[in-house]
Design an enzyme around this catalytic site. Structure first.
Site, short mmCIF file in Angstrom:
data_model
loop_
_atom_site.label_atom_id
_atom_site.label_comp_id
_atom_site.label_asym_id
_atom_site.label_seq_id
_atom_site.Cartn_x
_atom_site.Cartn_y
_atom_site.Cartn_z
N SER A 248 0.82 -1.20 0.00
CA SER A 248 0.00 0.00 0.00
C SER A 248 0.87 1.26 0.00
O SER A 248 1.73 1.44 -0.86
CB SER A 248 -0.95 -0.05 1.20
OG SER A 248 -1.88 0.99 1.16
N MET A 249 0.67 2.11 0.99
CA MET A 249 1.43 3.34 1.07
C MET A 249 2.92 3.07 1.27
O MET A 249 3.78 3.88 0.91
CB MET A 249 0.89 4.19 2.22
CG MET A 249 1.65 5.44 2.54
SD MET A 249 0.85 6.31 3.91
CE MET A 249 2.20 7.32 4.49
N ASP B 9 -9.12 -2.85 -5.89
CA ASP B 9 -9.03 -3.89 -4.86
C ASP B 9 -9.85 -3.53 -3.64
O ASP B 9 -9.62 -4.07 -2.55
CB ASP B 9 -7.57 -4.13 -4.48
CG ASP B 9 -6.92 -2.90 -3.85
OD1 ASP B 9 -5.69 -2.95 -3.64
OD2 ASP B 9 -7.60 -1.90 -3.58
N HIS C 226 -7.66 -5.23 -0.56
CA HIS C 226 -6.43 -4.46 -0.43
C HIS C 226 -5.58 -4.90 0.76
O HIS C 226 -4.36 -5.06 0.64
CB HIS C 226 -6.77 -2.97 -0.30
CG HIS C 226 -5.59 -2.08 -0.21
ND1 HIS C 226 -4.75 -1.83 -1.26
CD2 HIS C 226 -5.08 -1.36 0.85
CE1 HIS C 226 -3.80 -1.00 -0.89
NE2 HIS C 226 -3.97 -0.71 0.39
#
Length: 1801
Positions: free
Chosen positions: A282-283, A526, A577
């Site tokens: 992710s980030m 997602d 996700h």
């Protein structure tokens, strides 16, 4: 919750929850090992009522609203509450009822049980495959993954000291009890972006920081568990947790995060000696991308740091272009999670933590703003368009924020992404605006210069569209993310009406209409990150050179969201996700990369990301320039011009008029075209004028107005058909060669022209006009159908409903489209990937069948029209065609055409569709139609259907079952009888049909054999087997062999072979197979035997004939063997009856003979004695008689040797008597040393192989036999005679040869065969034979052969032979090498001292072998040998004797080397052997003829193969280097010579000798290629001479096995590799398609081996990238190699894919070709990388790139028609022409029953 389909397609779509929504495509099979939930646990979970869960959620909705809102991942409704037992809940008891707590515990426990699949299973599975920890692993978590804990010590913070205020139940408690204090700790200072005074919140560290978010809610836990199974622990794995609230700059400023991360990576590399594997989620992927720039900046790590320390980056669900939901989060404190809460939950949430508070919290966290969308309108679209818009979509995704009312000051109009960001910053406080602009940038860099400049601006480092990947060519990036879950894409807002709110706008949750659900419009992704953010950079962005200048390799693996409906986290196949971190296939992929097996991962796309990425308006720099220029340039037809009725038209829009031109308005170009066509078709036109007209018509194709003229000519029906056809050819050329240059408007207009032509097809049009229109239609469809041509199927239906001529046109279009997409290897169709495949399946299959087969299928583009599908329409038409008793002409033509179309589609269409449309029934019914034209066609369709390999039981019963009932079989038997053919007058059409009919019956029977239980109950197998017998008895062996092959299969099927129907045919099978066991090849070609007559029709060459007859005989033997095993009693009666009949007459007219017993030694001894006593009187006056006596003597000696080998222990008993007898006979009969050696070999065999005698005694006796021979080799005179060429000629008795030839001026005698040999010549001939006989070389060959051949290597006799020869080889080898060297020097005229120049050619003439070659030489083989025999006493006979003597020494020397190689290490380990051996073999090798060199190369293959592993480095380099250098020079020279002769040949030349030379040269080329294949074949195993492997190493690392191969040794030895690759490069241009094909495949297999970093790899890579690539392109350009273009294309693709990331050389070579632009090459390279797992698509991309350079086949040039498919052999027929074809018998090896089978012949 509404599904993605409902949101995109409107309320008419099915509405299903996210948890049950299936992805567009099923999950890929690869890499998905999972442990499923036990049924018992599922049932327990199912039995629970959902009301309790809903009540719990309802009660806790307000309490946990903040968590729901703050999670950027779309979390599930259930949270594990078990951790609450650790808390003091006194403060919560007034809020949460006890019943809810109890229900929460129960639900949590049951759900935990249901999803408790084995977390370690993935790691254990890979561990069993040998995968283990290799690269140190460092994990960078995402935005919610890392817990934050308090380290503040001030009074307000002490209660939270070292407690997590994010990511634990402590956070929940703080929210409820002390919300104000929690907010004070969690929010950062608005001005500094750091901790506010008195607060110190830091990220948790270690694995605990990210393994669980709260108790029971795992994040990284499952990845950690699986990593541990491979051997990972805190020493080689590390979680680089960080405070995700901070901006990247402050992460380093406050926490020194990047410095610590760099240090940890460097330490990990130093301690493990392996680069690290970085895993980000992710980030975390954005943070890591920033780190790459930071660390390579000056003063941190410096350039090259990433390449030095990082092996791979695993990018998991990386939001590289941001998360769209981040913008509404900071704009209004909302997102889908808050907008779609129920009213009670919204009320509770707003009261507990309102939008204003949430917005303020998010804005004070600069790290959250890191995820604001990047790329602007180029990526996310404008107000009318977005790259991921779907057809028929009402609202474009390009408007990100939409307003129902746009007259407010707060909401002026709908906003794009760029406008939305501006709106956010405009309406935000200055501190937030500054924080965003000081840390981040959201644009696009369009040039390399901009990108490089941005490397110095840290604000750009977070944006992959403004900064590049590190210059790390060895870095590998793996993009893994989920797809198929509805994700926020855009929103509807309205003005905030709450006067107390500080917000300007808020999501319009009241709006739910069509695709809008409570103000939120969902797209693909997602669940958290949109597909474009997850996938664009991986699928395309990083394939643009400026963003990836080092060519970092990127692999993409998409995982469809397929949640387990009973698992709150989605189960092992989720694509969510966050929950994807527990997905089995993701864990599998991560572990493979960490374990060094990342190369096993192939791209896997299941979404449309590649199509969307192509639409993103970001291009290569050259593409950008061209797109800007194209706006200003009209490429074609831009100026107004006269249309077909004289009306003005532009941009190819004149499509209304199709009835012709007015004569006065006809354009000038059309007039010239018509005039040129008239000249060409006028037989009286002069040749020169006709040639000029042809050239004009060829050049007109390149004119930019050619399509316009083509349409005008084709549409004017008053023109002759040939003129219209030329007009169509202009249109076809424009479509096939210029389509990519047209604008979308031009392409659409061209398509409309073709549609117009199709709509005006009539019955008056000749078939070739209709076919040409269909071909052009299909060419357009392959390029645009399903992209911008959506209504094609509707147009086809319109044509179908028109006149019969248009129906035939539709059928031709469908047939051609099917063939191009599924049948042939069409490059244009292949470039479209699976799009065309899916579209074809869609339009042919009935809608209800599609729904049943693909229940969760999502339709992104609707390409079909109506629910019927083309199979149903075609079946209905076929039914009409045969409905009348008397078929009309129209019905006949339509029936034939629809059957041909069925044949094309029946190979790939869904079987159930054939059943529901009754297509097979309609096809079978055509067999009964009393119309020969129709009867001939269905067999082809049925053959294609039953050639399919997979049918379900229901499909088998419905499709194959009807062919097994009595009525159908009766019909088939009638057809079989009708197809009886006279071999003296073969009807080609009927004969072809008969062979297809036989193969069709084979396919039906094969299906029955594979699935006998599927046969319907009403099957009449007895009559089917009778039909099979009728086919097998057909006099044509080609008709018979499929049935015979099927009988082999059936008889080896336990379920079928024991059936009464088969038992009843046993006698008939034995009788037929016995009759077919005769040697057909021995019968004369002009035999009147029907089988021979058919065979002559079917077979072209002798090798094919022998291979076919060998397979036929093998099948017959296998049938006999199977019948005898199954029914021995019945078979025995048949044997006896046959034997009685034969034996009653076998001795008619002959004296009685007592038959021997095969294993009776007494009889064997009598036979041995009888052969020894056999004498034949001599008759020197009759040469033929003398030759026959010698042949008999040789045969007798061979039989004596066989008897000695068979009964050594019996004969050795009377060894002394046998020895005296043999020596006596030898002295009396043997006239030469060779014959005497063969007699002596019998004694050696007896003593050598008689194991009943003591081994030492035997060995001593054998040594005595060898000693006289060894003494001859040690003779000093022999060594002296071999020391020079002159003394060698004297040794052969040829000291007077040169003088004799010169004295008779033989160079002036044209025909030596007619020149009698004088007495001197005869004396010289006799002297030469005596001298040759005195040499020990041939006798040694005889002795070595009987002592080494046909012996097991572990047997006692073989070991004895090794010991004896080991000590004698050093005594033989020096002179043996001299024999070989001097015999080859004989071929070099320069070695003949004093030879006049005019005599140079005489040497070559004497030593050139004579050949008879099938299909080339005149006359038969017998006539050739008879002619040779007649020349014995001529000058040609004298030359033949010289040639034979030299050949005997040379080839006997080769043979002795082979025998020595069988000894293994004792031969290869001689320290001085390689150099002298290579000189002896190759010093004069270039003087050998191609045939003689072929023999040398063939001899070298076993010598090379037998070399033990431990001797390779000593023995092989010198041998292989010299071998390939000489072979390369010889073959290249000879091919150049033949090509030169071919260029200068005239029509009157006799090409016989040239054909012979070329045939022999092909043999040499193929011999050398076989050596290459043997060395470099990946599957080649090591010779058995390798030392034993200890037991404790058997299951060890397989690397040792790999390094033992010849391939590994050659690739690791530059001295060998250089000449091998050089030969391969030259071989690509040698005009031998078979050899070139092998070489291309071998080169393709080694190309990836040189993609590494070593200097050798770099050098070889550059050579392959230049010379090999050039040779490939050159051969691709040569029409001679047109059949190999696919092989060359695959090799080129392999070079580009493997080497482009490391060198620009392949690209530069491609760019050096004329007319190849950088844009075109870059596009092709991008497509190649995307198609790495699709070889068909790779070929298509290369062939498309080199379209203008590849050679064109003769039929493509129009000089010859395309090969008639009726004349082309089927694949089955080709297999039967292959030597040693197997019958696929599924059983254990049986005893050798060949003798039994022979009793029937």
């Amino acid at each position: 919750m509404s599904s993605l389909r409902r949101r995109i397609l409107g309320p008419s779509g099915d509405s299903t929850s996210d948890s049950t929504e299936a992805s567009r495509d099923p999950s890929p099979v690869k890499g998905e090992p999972v442990t499923l939930v036990p049924d018992s646990q599922l049932k327990r979970l199912k039995s629970k009522k959902s009301k309790r869960r809903q009540g719990l959620i309802f009660g806790l909705g307000g309490l946990f609203g903040l968590v729901v809102a703050a999670f950027f991942a779309n979390q599930h409704d259930v949270i594990n509450l078990e951790g609450l037992v650790d808390l003091n809940l006194e403060s919560l008891l007034d809020v949460i009822p006890a019943g809810i707590i109890r229900d929460a515990k129960d639900i949590t426990r049951h759900e935990r049980e249901a999803v408790n699949y084995d977390s370690f299973s993935v790691g254990l599975h890979l561990q069993s495959q040998g995968v283990k920890a290799l690269h140190p692993v460092i994990m960078i978590p995402g935005v919610i993954s890392t817990g934050l804990e308090s380290w503040g010590t001030e009074e307000a913070s002490r209660q939270y000291f070292r407690k997590r205020l994010w990511g634990s139940w402590s956070m929940m408690r703080a929210l409820v009890v002390d919300k104000k204090g929690w907010k004070r700790h969690i929010m950062l200072d608005k001005l500094t972006g750091l901790d506010p005074p008195g607060v110190k919140l830091r990220s948790a560290q270690g694995f605990d920081a990210a393994d669980f978010f709260i108790t029971g809610y795992w994040i990284w836990s499952k990845i950690l568990e699986n990593l541990a199974t491979l051997g990972y622990d805190p020493t080689n794995a590390f979680t680089a947790a960080y405070d995700w609230r901070l901006s990247c700059a402050n992460l380093e400023h406050r926490d020194h995060y990047f410095s610590r991360l760099r240090s940890h990576i460097e330490t990990a590399v130093q301690t493990s000696d392996q680069k690290v594997a970085l895993i980000s989620h992710s980030m975390g992927s954005q943070v890591l991308f920033y780190f790459f720039h930071w660390v390579e900046a000056s003063g941190h790590g410096g350039p090259g740091w990433v390449d030095k320390y990082v092996d791979s980056w695993i990018n998991v669900s990386g939001c590289m272009l941001g998360a769209l939901k981040g913008l509404p989060a900071v704009l209004s404190g909302e997102m889908k999670d808050t907008a779609q809460l129920n009213a009670f939950a919204v009320y509770g949430l707003e009261k507990f933590l309102g939008k204003d508070e949430r917005c303020e919290i998010f804005r004070t966290m600069p790290g959250v703003s890191m995820m604001l969308p990047k790329g602007g309108n180029e990526v996310w679209g404008n107000k009318t368009w977005a790259p991921d818009d779907l057809p028929g979509q009402n609202i474009s995704y390009g408007t990100f924020i939409n307003f129902r009312e746009s007259n407010s000051t707060q909401s002026p109009s709908n906003l794009t992404i760029e406008e939305s960001l501006s709106y956010l910053l405009k309406h935000s406080d200055t501190w937030y605006k500054d924080a965003v602009l000081d840390n981040y940038s959201h644009g696009v860099a369009h040039t390399s210069a901009e990108v490089e400049t941005n490397e110095f601006d840290h604000r750009k480092w977070i944006n992959p569209l403004e900064s590049r990947l590190p210059l790390a060519p060895n870095l590998k990036i793996y993009c893994f993310y989920g797809v198929g879950k509805a994700t926020e894409r855009s929103y509807f807002y309205h003005e905030e009406t709450d006067p107390l709110s500080s917000l300007n706008v808020t999501i319009d949750t009241s709006l739910t209409a069509g695709t809008i659900d409570r103000g939120v419009i969902m797209g693909e992704g997602d669940g958290t990150v949109p597909l474009l953010s997850n996938g664009y950079m991986c699928a395309r962005g990083w394939h643009l050179k400026r963003f990836n200048p080092a060519g970092v390799k990127i692999k993409v693996y998409e995982m469809p969201h397929e949640p387990d409906r009973f698992s709150p986290r989605g189960g092992p196949n989720t694509g969510d996700h966050v929950d994807i971190l527990g997905r089995s296939s993701l864990n599998d992929l991560i572990l493979r990369v960490a374990g060094g097996r990342g190369d096993q991962i192939e791209d896997n796309y299941v979404s449309n990301i590649r199509e969307y990425s192509e639409k993103v308006r970001i291009y290569e720099e050259e593409d950008t320039i061209k797109s800007e220029m194209r706006d200003h340039l009209g490429l074609l037809f831009s100026r107004p011009r006269r249309g077909v009725h004289g009306h003005e038209t532009s941009e190819m829009n004149g499509v209304e008029g199709v009835n012709g031109h007015d004569g006065d308005d006809k354009p000038e170009a059309n007039t010239q075209i018509l005039h040129a066509l008239e000249i060409i078709h006028n037989p009286r036109s002069p040749n020169e004028i006709r040639h000029n007209a042809s050239r004009y018509l060829e050049e007109i194709r390149f004119d930019e107005e050619a399509p316009y003229h083509g349409f005008g000519l084709a549409s004017a029906k008053e023109h002759p058909a040939i003129v219209r056809h030329y007009g169509l050819s202009l249109l076809e050329y424009a479509v096939c060669h210029k389509w990519s240059d047209y604008t979308s408007e031009q392409s659409r207009a061209l398509r409309n022209w073709v549609v117009t032509l199709a709509l005006n097809i009539s019955s008056e049009d000749p078939p070739y006009i209709t076919n040409k229109v269909a071909e052009i239609w299909v060419e357009i469809a392959k390029r645009s159908w399903g992209l911008d041509w959506i209504d094609m199927d509707e147009l086809l239906v319109r044509l179908w409903d028109g006149p019969s001529a248009q129906r035939l046109l539709v059928l031709t279009i469908l047939e051609t489209l099917s063939e191009d997409v599924f049948g042939i290897d069409d490059s244009t169709a292949a470039l479209r990937g699976n799009d065309l495949n899916r579209a074809c399946v869609d339009i042919f299959t009935p809608a209800d069948v599609l729904t049943d087969y693909f229940p969760s299928r999502e339709i992104t583009i609707n390409t079909r029209y109506g629910s019927e599908g083309w199979l149903a329409r075609m079946a209905a038409l076929l039914e009409w065609c045969i409905s009348d008793e008397k078929v009309s002409q129209d019905q006949q033509v339509s029936a034939v055409k629809v059957l041909a179309t069925f044949k094309s589609v029946i190979t790939w269409v869904i079987p159930r569709a054939l059943v529901t449309t009754h297509a097979v029934n309609r096809i079978c019914a055509c067999l009964a139609v009393s119309n020969m034209s129709i009867q001939l066609v269905p067999v082809d369709s049925l053959y294609a259907l039953y050639n399919r390999s997979r049918f379900s039981e229901d499909d088998f019963k419905d499709l194959a079952g009807p062919m097994l009932n009595a009525d159908t079989i009766n019909l088939l038997k009638q057809l079989c009888q009708w197809l009886i053919i006279d071999p003296s007058d073969i009807d080609e059409a009927k004969y072809l049909l008969l062979k297809k009919f036989s193969e069709m019956i084979f396919n039906i029977g094969r299906l029955l054999e594979e699935r006998p239980s599927f046969a319907p109950e009403d099957s009449d197998l007895g009559r089917f087997f009778d039909l099979l017998m009728d086919i097998m008895k057909n006099p044509s062996l080609h008709v018979s062999i499929p049935a015979l092959h099927l009988w082999v299969k059936l008889l080896n099927s336990d379920k079928i072979s024991n059936s009464p129907a088969v038992m009843a045919l046993a006698s008939d099978l034995l009788e037929t197979c016995s009759q077919r066991l005769i040697r057909f090849e021995a019968l004369p070609e002009d035999s009147k035997n029907p089988s021979i007559m058919f065979l002559n029709e079917d077979v072209d060459t002798m090798p094919e004939k022998h291979a076919f007859l060998g397979n036929y005989a093998r099948f017959c033997n296998q049938v006999v063997e199977a019948v005898v095993q199954k029914q021995p009693i019945d078979a025995l009666y048949h044997i006896l009856s046959q034997a009685d009949q034969v034996l009653d007459h076998v001795y008619d007219g002959e004296p009685a003979f007592q038959g021997p017993l095969k294993r009776d030694p007494r009889f064997a001894l009598k036979m041995f004695d009888y052969i020894l006593d056999t004498r034949c009187p001599e008759n020197p006056g009759c040469v033929a008689y003398t030759d026959a006596v010698r042949e008999l003597q040789a045969f007798s000696l061979h039989q004596l040797q066989r008897l000695a080998m068979r009964f050594p222990n019996d004969f050795v008993i009377i060894f002394d008597e046998v020895q005296r007898k043999i020596e006596s006979v030898s002295r009396t009969v043997a006239l030469d040393e060779q014959t005497r050696a063969r007699y002596s070999s019998i004694l050696l065999i007896l003593m050598h192989r008689a194991t009943s005698v003591d081994a030492q005694i035997r060995e001593a006796r054998v040594d005595q036999f060898l000693q006289p021979l060894i003494d001859q080799w040690q003779n000093h005179a022999l060594g002296h005679s071999l020391s020079s060429f002159q003394s060698f000629t004297n040794l052969l008795g040829l000291e007077g040869l040169q003088q004799y030839l010169s004295a008779r001026a033989v160079q002036k005698i044209p025909n030596w065969s007619s020149h009698p040999l004088d007495d001197e010549g005869k004396n010289l001939q006799a002297h030469m034979e005596i001298a040759l006989d005195a040499l020990p070389i041939r006798a040694t060959k005889t002795i070595m052969s009987v002592s080494l051949e046909r012996l097991e290597e572990t047997s006692q006799p073989f070991e004895m032979a090794c010991r004896l020869w080991r000590k004698n080889i050093p005594l033989i080898l020096p002179n043996l090498l001299q024999f070989i060297s001097q015999s080859q020097a004989f071929h070099n005229p320069s070695n003949w001292s004093g030879l006049p120049p005019e005599m140079q050619d005489v040497v070559s003439r004497i030593l050139t072998d004579r050949f008879w070659q099938v299909g080339i030489s005149h006359g038969t083989r017998d006539e050739f040998y008879a002619k040779v025999g007649e020349t014995r006493t001529t000058l040609e006979g004298f030359a033949s004797s010289v040639r034979a003597a030299v050949r005997a020494i040379r080839e006997t020397g080769y043979r002795l080397l082979y025998y020595m190689s069988l000894l293994g290490e004792p031969f290869y380990s001689f320290p001085e052997l390689p150099g002298p051996l290579s000189r002896a073999l190759f010093a004069d090798a270039l003087s050998l003829s191609p045939h003689q060199m072929t023999i040398l190369v063939d001899m070298m293959r076993p010598v090379i193969d037998n070399c033990p592993v431990q001797s390779r480095s000593h023995f092989l380099p010198s041998i292989l280097t010299t071998l390939f250098e000489q072979v390369d020079r010889k073959a290249s020279f000879e091919w150049e010579r033949i090509e030169e002769k071919s260029r200068t040949a005239t029509e009157d030349d006799d090409l016989t000798n040239e054909m012979k030379d070329e045939s022999i040269l092909r043999q040499l080329t193929m011999a050398a290629v076989n050596v290459v294949v043997g060395l470099l074949e990946p599957s080649k195993t090591s010779p058995p001479a390798a030392p034993e492997v200890p037991n404790d190493k058997v299951n060890g690392d397989t690397a040792a096995l790999i390094t033992d191969t010849h391939r590994y040794f050659v690739l690791q030895t530059p001295a060998i590799l250089k000449p091998v690759i050089l030969f391969c490069t030259h071989a690509l241009r040698m005009r031998d398609t078979r050899a070139c094909s092998y070489i291309a495949r071998v080169l393709r297999s080694i190309v990836p081996d040189f993609a590494g970093d070593s200097p050798v790899e770099a050098d070889v890579r550059e050579f392959i990238s230049t010379e090999v690539l050039k040779a490939c392109i050159t051969s691709l350009h040569d029409p001679y190699f047109v059949e190999l273009q696919k092989d060359f294309a695959m090799l080129i693709a392999s070079i580009v894919i493997s080497y482009t990331p490391r060198t620009q050389t392949p690209k530069q070579i491609l760019l050096s070709l004329p007319g190849i632009s950088t844009e075109k090459v870059d596009r092709a390279i991008r497509h190649l990388f995307r198609a790495q797992s699709n070889s068909k698509q790779q070929r298509a991309i290369v062939l498309d790139l080199l379209e203008g350079f590849r050679g064109v086949a003769i039929h493509e040039q129009g000089k010859l028609p395309r090969p008639d498919p009726k004349k082309v052999r089927s694949e089955m027929q080709k297999q039967y022409m292959t030597a040693d074809m197997q019958a696929d018998v599924k059983k254990e090896p049986s005893p050798d029953l060949t003798g039994i089978a022979g009793m029937f012949g």
